[in-house]
Design an enzyme around this catalytic site. Structure first.
Site: not given
Length: 187
Positions: A13, A15-16, A109, A165, A170
């Site tokens: 997972d 995050e961006a 992803d 998140h 996650d």
């Protein structure tokens, strides 16, 4: 029959960088956290975890929206390696697991990894096989509706653990969903 214990599901997972007002367009989003777990195909237990913050270079300043959504702070990414170094650490971790299939909740992803690898001129590390657990979850329930990860946990009566998140939390929650799907009959 001997079980191949070297086979894993690599559940990732990401995050961006992001904004809620369009300042960061989709093609400029960059990975700021990789959360990954190796789910053992034989035991359905997590055998290892990887977590790494990444310093963004296109939009180095996180938006307030991004920090609020992910609970990742500017100091977390400022002290982190850039994507090429982070990928080096990640690939070193992956080398301990010779056989795995890349899995994630949806296609995001995979697409984000492809985009960041291209931007930094790094070879995409996963090959062509990718399991979309979000899609598999809908099939598991026998419905066409797509579920968010938190909704899927709720649907199964599982508790969301950690912070939603956040990549590593996650990834663990997606692994719990995938374990349930493969060890329990749908109700």
């Amino acid at each position: 029959m001997k079980t191949d214990r070297s086979s894993y599901f690599l559940i990732i997972d990401l995050e961006a960088t992001c904004s809620d007002d369009g300042i960061i367009p989709r093609h400029e989003m960059e990975i700021i956290e990789i959360g990954a777990v190796m789910l053992n195909r034989a035991t359905w237990e997590i055998d290892s975890e990887f977590q790494q913050f990444i310093q963004p270079v296109i939009n180095p300043q996180l938006t307030a929206f991004c920090t609020e959504l992910t609970s990742i702070y500017q100091k977390d990414v400022e002290l982190a390696p850039t994507f090429p170094s982070a990928m080096s650490y990640f690939q070193e971790w992956l080398e301990s697991f010779p056989k795995y299939v890349f899995c994630s909740w949806g296609e995001y992803d995979k697409k984000q990894f492809i985009q960041d690898c291209k931007h930094h001129n790094i070879l995409y590390p996963f090959g062509s096989e990718h399991r979309n657990i979000k899609k598999e979850f809908s099939k598991y329930l026998g419905v066409s509706k797509g579920f968010g990860m938190a909704q899927a946990l709720q649907q199964l009566g599982l508790e969301l653990k950690g912070t939603h998140h956040r990549g590593i939390d996650d990834a663990r929650n997606i692994a719990a969903i995938f374990r349930h799907m493969n060890t329990k009959n749908p109700s």
